[in-house]
Design a protein around this motif. Structure first.
Motif, PDB file in Angstrom:
ATOM      1  N   PRO A 163       0.808  -1.227   0.000  1.00 47.79           N
ATOM      2  CA  PRO A 163       0.000   0.000   0.000  1.00 47.79           C
ATOM      3  C   PRO A 163       0.837   1.272   0.000  1.00 47.79           C
ATOM      4  N   GLU A 164       2.036   1.232   0.546  1.00 47.48           N
ATOM      5  CA  GLU A 164       2.853   2.446   0.600  1.00 47.48           C
ATOM      6  C   GLU A 164       3.263   2.908  -0.796  1.00 47.48           C
ATOM      7  N   SER A 165       3.634   1.975  -1.644  1.00 41.58           N
ATOM      8  CA  SER A 165       4.049   2.342  -3.005  1.00 41.58           C
ATOM      9  C   SER A 165       2.922   2.205  -4.017  1.00 41.58           C
ATOM     10  N   ASP A 166       1.781   1.614  -3.587  1.00 43.40           N
ATOM     11  CA  ASP A 166       0.649   1.355  -4.484  1.00 43.40           C
ATOM     12  C   ASP A 166       1.087   0.456  -5.636  1.00 43.40           C
ATOM     13  N   ARG A 167       1.955  -0.507  -5.327  1.00 45.30           N
ATOM     14  CA  ARG A 167       2.445  -1.440  -6.340  1.00 45.30           C
ATOM     15  C   ARG A 167       2.389  -2.865  -5.808  1.00 45.30           C
ATOM     16  N   TYR A 168       2.343  -3.800  -6.738  1.00 44.47           N
ATOM     17  CA  TYR A 168       2.549  -5.193  -6.357  1.00 44.47           C
ATOM     18  C   TYR A 168       4.046  -5.461  -6.303  1.00 44.47           C
ATOM     19  N   ARG A 169       4.479  -6.178  -5.263  1.00 46.63           N
ATOM     20  CA  ARG A 169       5.883  -6.519  -5.074  1.00 46.63           C
ATOM     21  C   ARG A 169       6.037  -8.037  -5.025  1.00 46.63           C
ATOM     22  N   PRO A 170       7.207  -8.561  -5.393  1.00 48.12           N
ATOM     23  CA  PRO A 170       7.422 -10.014  -5.331  1.00 48.12           C
ATOM     24  C   PRO A 170       7.331 -10.530  -3.902  1.00 48.12           C
ATOM     25  N   ILE A 171       6.851 -11.742  -3.770  1.00 46.73           N
ATOM     26  CA  ILE A 171       6.797 -12.426  -2.488  1.00 46.73           C
ATOM     27  C   ILE A 171       7.109 -13.892  -2.751  1.00 46.73           C
ATOM     28  N   SER A 172       7.777 -14.543  -1.843  1.00 48.74           N
ATOM     29  CA  SER A 172       8.085 -15.963  -2.033  1.00 48.74           C
ATOM     30  C   SER A 172       6.817 -16.789  -1.856  1.00 48.74           C
ATOM     31  N   TRP A 173       6.812 -17.957  -2.425  1.00 41.42           N
ATOM     32  CA  TRP A 173       5.657 -18.834  -2.263  1.00 41.42           C
ATOM     33  C   TRP A 173       5.402 -19.164  -0.792  1.00 41.42           C
ATOM     34  N   PRO A 174       6.419 -19.550  -0.012  1.00 42.87           N
ATOM     35  CA  PRO A 174       6.142 -19.835   1.409  1.00 42.87           C
ATOM     36  C   PRO A 174       5.540 -18.636   2.148  1.00 42.87           C
ATOM     37  N   ASP A 175       6.052 -17.429   1.863  1.00 49.01           N
ATOM     38  CA  ASP A 175       5.519 -16.255   2.537  1.00 49.01           C
ATOM     39  C   ASP A 175       4.088 -15.945   2.079  1.00 49.01           C
ATOM     40  N   ALA A 176       3.819 -16.185   0.808  1.00 50.88           N
ATOM     41  CA  ALA A 176       2.454 -15.971   0.312  1.00 50.88           C
ATOM     42  C   ALA A 176       1.488 -16.939   0.983  1.00 50.88           C
ATOM     43  N   PHE A 177       1.892 -18.204   1.086  1.00 53.08           N
ATOM     44  CA  PHE A 177       1.028 -19.183   1.734  1.00 53.08           C
ATOM     45  C   PHE A 177       0.802 -18.818   3.203  1.00 53.08           C
ATOM     46  N   GLU A 178       1.855 -18.361   3.877  1.00 55.35           N
ATOM     47  CA  GLU A 178       1.730 -18.020   5.284  1.00 55.35           C
ATOM     48  C   GLU A 178       0.822 -16.805   5.472  1.00 55.35           C
ATOM     49  N   LEU A 179       0.862 -15.851   4.549  1.00 54.87           N
ATOM     50  CA  LEU A 179      -0.027 -14.700   4.648  1.00 54.87           C
ATOM     51  C   LEU A 179      -1.482 -15.159   4.583  1.00 54.87           C
ATOM     52  N   VAL A 180      -1.774 -16.094   3.657  1.00 52.92           N
ATOM     53  CA  VAL A 180      -3.135 -16.630   3.567  1.00 52.92           C
ATOM     54  C   VAL A 180      -3.487 -17.373   4.853  1.00 52.92           C
ATOM     55  N   GLY A 181      -2.604 -18.273   5.264  1.00 55.13           N
ATOM     56  CA  GLY A 181      -2.903 -19.098   6.428  1.00 55.13           C
ATOM     57  C   GLY A 181      -3.069 -18.295   7.701  1.00 55.13           C
ATOM     58  N   SER A 182      -2.168 -17.368   7.951  1.00 55.38           N
ATOM     59  CA  SER A 182      -2.246 -16.595   9.200  1.00 55.38           C
ATOM     60  C   SER A 182      -3.479 -15.705   9.217  1.00 55.38           C
ATOM     61  N   THR A 183      -3.843 -15.138   8.067  1.00 56.22           N
ATOM     62  CA  THR A 183      -5.043 -14.296   8.009  1.00 56.22           C
ATOM     63  C   THR A 183      -6.295 -15.121   8.285  1.00 56.22           C
ATOM     64  N   LEU A 184      -6.381 -16.305   7.694  1.00 58.77           N
ATOM     65  CA  LEU A 184      -7.547 -17.156   7.924  1.00 58.77           C
ATOM     66  C   LEU A 184      -7.605 -17.633   9.374  1.00 58.77           C
ATOM     67  N   ARG A 185      -6.459 -17.953   9.948  1.00 55.46           N
ATOM     68  CA  ARG A 185      -6.465 -18.446  11.333  1.00 55.46           C
ATOM     69  C   ARG A 185      -6.914 -17.369  12.319  1.00 55.46           C
ATOM     70  N   ARG A 186      -6.726 -16.097  11.971  1.00 56.89           N
ATOM     71  CA  ARG A 186      -7.107 -15.008  12.876  1.00 56.89           C
ATOM     72  C   ARG A 186      -8.591 -14.661  12.825  1.00 56.89           C
ATOM     73  N   LEU A 187      -9.312 -15.192  11.836  1.00 56.18           N
ATOM     74  CA  LEU A 187     -10.730 -14.878  11.727  1.00 56.18           C
ATOM     75  C   LEU A 187     -11.486 -15.432  12.930  1.00 56.18           C
ATOM     76  N   SER A 188     -12.520 -14.723  13.340  1.00 57.98           N
ATOM     77  CA  SER A 188     -13.315 -15.182  14.476  1.00 57.98           C
ATOM     78  C   SER A 188     -14.221 -16.350  14.103  1.00 57.98           C
ATOM     79  N   SER A 189     -14.469 -16.538  12.805  1.00 57.76           N
ATOM     80  CA  SER A 189     -15.284 -17.654  12.326  1.00 57.76           C
ATOM     81  C   SER A 189     -14.818 -18.044  10.927  1.00 57.76           C
TER      82      SER A 189
END
Length: 817
Positions: A163-189
């Motif tokens: 969001p700071e640069s308003d651009r898409y930046r590269p991310i590793s596959w493991p980090d991308a998967f962890e972003l999905v997983g950690s976000t879903l695990r934090r949901l209340s339902s």
């Protein structure tokens, strides 16, 4: 108060800008990459035009179009090689376009113009990687046309929004998967997440996808069927106990009569033309029932018939055209049934009474509603005269074996479920179910949309399926029904869905109420798009966003040094293998099963599901599917048989899995589909040079249109009534059920052979006119073919501006928890 969406609809793919951008001035878009001057075509610089199309479908027009596409995409060698590998069993890949079945006689070159375009579009040598995103902000890209976005080429590595640069930046596959997983695990339902899929996902990936969602704890599994053939599945299940058609290609080769409703075969399923030619040459009757007389209703030259190509010999593809008003199909079919009952008064063979008595329920009630329907009412509501309806009935009565086939022209109506059930009613009267050469036959769109539903992507799963899934996979899937597509958008608006994952497709453009959908997506905490190319959905994203690039259908899928194959199910329930032929566009691409498994492992770190084993060898996925899914027994062996295998359809064997154990007649009332004075019914369609939301050019060869997409096709008497002449600029305003209005301005009106009271325009541009509240209560489908509109001479607004009334609070919708 109104919000505005700027559109540059003269560019292919339609033009939707972000909903907070207002188009200003005739020259908006000049200088942007891929965005030409307003009102001119993207490739030639020529002005728009429209003239009647008078040539055979396919033939040399298709061949020349394919040649231009191969040259344009700079893939003449690989593209030609793909032609000889596509849809060939044993060593080829399945066409990623439509779901028409492969020829079961081993026909070579069982391909079509649209399929080749779809493949070469995927095989482009252009690439979109980190350098591209370094050079362009999301705000800038939001000003590009949708054609320009996809035309940049294949995505090459996973990207995360910064969001700071308003651009898409590269991310590793493991980090991308962890972003999905950690976000879903934090949901209340778990129900705060929704998992969408388009129709391109393989059976194996589909099964893993729904397994991940259900092990996580939700049935929020919307899919593109919610917008296309949901009505078919619900109607057929209620009537016959199966959500699918009962016929296969062998039946098409044996039928005496084909009724094709709401289908544009020459563009949407061009390989059907081969079977229409075969039917005509056998002497079968071919009836096209559609508000538009499409090119497939005339004649064709099949490109792989080399003698016909060389001699320019065309064959007819239709024997009768019937043009009901939009929404008038149920009344038309009821009129045919009424004529059949009248014929039975003097000819006892007009109705197959033995079949009716032994296999159906509700016959006498149906006889009563047909008798009560007056010919005046049937004529008014169908828009077709009694003489033509009786002519259609005579075709049916003379046929011993009849197939009735239909597409979105039927299902995207308000009364789509009732209309499909009326199709079944008509077939039951003469025993045209469970008979060779006869039966109901929905024509599905995307290549594996039917397989997606078969393999578990369904927000309303059955208890039988969930129990088998629990037993075989050792999970405890939720039993509460989940959200469908419209319900998901509403829930994102409310903040009840915070994470949205999309496997393929272009959700932002494919859905109704485009500005409203944009706002819904932006209200999410995380949006995840698994894609092959850049599209609008990557730019309309949540607070956090991921682009995860996957292999295409044409590419080799190597896992543990072993080439993998995936399977798909066509629209007639045949399941077959697909194996890619070329090296991946990037070494960083992962297969869809690998991406799903990676996200699942990160989401469910304590899961006992063997995610990695499934990815290492897709046979292991199929072994599990064989234990869970009815009809997939001995999956791995059977799918490797020549041409694969057909999933058993009980109704074909006259086994009806309904509550009564019989096929059910329905007695729906004839709806009033006549628009109020001064209003019309608008249906949105694809152009010929388009596949779903991907638009290859501004041309629509079969409707005679060049270099224009911002148009509306109208009955000439309706035009005169409004003081309009051809090419006049008009404003189009839809009137939603909740009273809200949505308008587009500066469209071109053209006189066309459509019934009074009906009008036609293109999607996705006109999706903005469909409110979220405008869905069928029977199916939950948005009313893309049944919008109430006012069309008036342009009132001096900006050309191609779109206005969308401020959104009202959403009070109800389909789906739910």
């Amino acid at each position: 108060m109104c919000t505005h969406v700027g559109l540059d609809c003269a560019t292919p793919g339609g033009p939707l800008m972000a909903d907070d951008i207002l188009a200003s001035g005739e020259n908006f878009g000049q200088g942007m990459p891929g965005v030409p001057a307003r009102g001119r075509g993207p490739n030639t610089g020529e002005p728009f035009s429209r003239r009647d199309y008078r040539h055979p479908a396919a033939g040399w027009g298709a061949a020349l179009s394919v040649g231009k596409m191969l040259a344009k995409t700079r893939e003449p060698v690989e593209g030609t090689r793909a032609i000889f590998r596509m849809n060939h069993e044993g060593y080829g890949f399945d066409c990623p376009g439509c779901a028409w079945p492969d020829d079961r006689k081993g026909l070579r070159l069982d391909i079509c113009e649209n399929g080749i375009k779809h493949v070469t579009w995927e095989m482009t040598p252009k690439r979109v990687g980190r350098r591209f995103f370094d050079e362009h902000t999301v705000t800038e890209l939001s000003g590009w046309s949708d054609f320009a976005l996809e035309d940049q080429g294949r995505l090459t590595e996973p990207m995360v929004y910064d969001p700071e640069s308003d651009r898409y930046r590269p991310i590793s596959w493991p980090d991308a998967f962890e972003l999905v997983g950690s976000t879903l695990r934090r949901l209340s339902s778990p129900d705060q997440a929704s998992f969408y899929t388009s129709g391109r996902l393989s059976n194996e990936a589909t099964f893993l996808y729904q397994l991940w969602a259900r092990e996580f704890g939700t049935n929020n599994l919307p899919d593109c069927s919610n917008m296309c053939h949901e009505a078919s599945g619900r109607a057929l299940t209620a009537a016959l106990g199966t959500g699918k058609g009962t016929v296969d290609l062998d039946d098409w080769g044996k039928t005496d009569a084909l009724f094709l409703l709401g289908s544009n075969a020459a563009s949407n399923a061009p390989r059907m033309l081969t079977w229409l030619v075969d039917a005509y040459q056998r002497g079968a009757q071919i009836v096209h029932i559609n508000p538009l007389v499409e090119a497939a209703a005339g004649e064709t030259i099949v490109p792989h018939e080399f003698l016909a190509m060389g001699t320019f010999h065309a064959t007819r593809t239709g024997t009768l055209n019937v043009q009901p008003r939009i929404g008038g199909d149920l009344a038309l079919l009821r009129g045919v049934a009424k004529a059949v009952f009248e014929a039975a008064e003097t000819d006892p063979k007009a109705i197959d009474q033995g079949f009716v008595d032994n296999y159906t329920r509700g016959f006498e009630d149906y006889r009563r509603v047909c008798a009560e329907a007056t010919w005046a009412e049937l004529e008014l509501q169908s828009g077709v005269g009694e003489v033509r309806i009786r002519e259609l009935a005579d075709v049916y009565l003379r046929s011993r074996r009849t197939i009735i086939s239909w597409c979105l022209g039927i299902t995207q109506q308000e009364h789509g479920v009732d209309t499909v059930r009326e199709i079944v009613n008509l077939l039951l009267l003469r025993g045209n179910v469970g008979r060779e050469g006869a039966g109901p036959c929905p024509i599905r769109g995307h290549s594996n949309v039917q397989g997606n539903r078969t393999c578990g992507v369904n927000s309303h799963p059955t208890e039988r399926f969930l129990s088998r899934l629990a037993e075989v996979c050792g999970i405890d899937p939720p039993r509460e029904w989940g959200l469908e597509t419209v319900g998901t958008i509403e829930a994102m608006h409310r903040g009840d869905v915070k994470v949205f994952v999309s496997m393929g497709g272009n959700f932002a453009l494919a859905t109704p109420d485009t500005p409203g959908t944009f706002r819904a997506l932006r209200n999410c905490e995380l949006t995840v798009q698994v894609s092959t190319k850049l599209n609008r959905s990557h730019l309309v994203h949540g607070e956090k966003a991921l682009i995860l690039p996957c292999l295409g259908r044409t590419e080799k899928d190597w896992q543990r040094r072993r080439l993998q194959g995936v399977t798909v199910e066509d629209s007639m329930s045949m399941v077959h293998m697909s194996i890619g032929m070329r090296n991946p566009a990037s070494r960083q691409l992962l297969s869809e099963p690998a991406i799903i498994a990676g996200m699942a492992r990160a989401t469910l770190p304590d899961s006992a599901t063997p995610w990695q084993e499934y990815v290492d060898d897709y046979d292991r996925i199929r072994d599990t599917m064989a234990q869970v899914l009815d009809g997939f027994e001995d999956f791995n062996r059977r799918v490797r048989m020549p041409l694969g295998f057909r999933i058993h359809q009980p109704a074909r064997d006259l086994v009806f899995l309904t509550e009564s154990g019989r096929a059910e007649f329905s007695t729906a009332p004839i709806p009033n589909v006549i628009p109020e004075a001064g209003r019309l019914t608008l249906g949105t369609v694809r152009s010929h040079d388009q596949w779903n939301t991907t638009v290859y050019s501004d041309d629509d060869r079969y409707r005679g249109v060049r270099n224009l997409r911002t148009l509306v096709l109208m009955n000439r008497d309706d035009m005169r009534e409004r003081g309009l002449a051809d090419t006049d600029l008009v404003d189009i305003t839809s009137i939603a059920r909740d009273g809200s209005r949505r308008s587009v301005y500066g469209y071109r009106a053209f006189g066309y052979d459509v019934p009074r009271g009906s009008a036609i325009g293109y999607m996705p541009e006109l999706n903005v006119l469909c409110a979220l509240t405008d869905f069928s209560p029977q199916s939950g489908q948005p009313l893309a073919k049944h919008l109430v509109v006012e069309i008036t001479p342009a009132a001096g607004h900006m050309v191609n501006e779109t206005r969308h009334e401020a959104e009202r609070p959403i009070s109800h919708g389909v789906g739910g928890q």
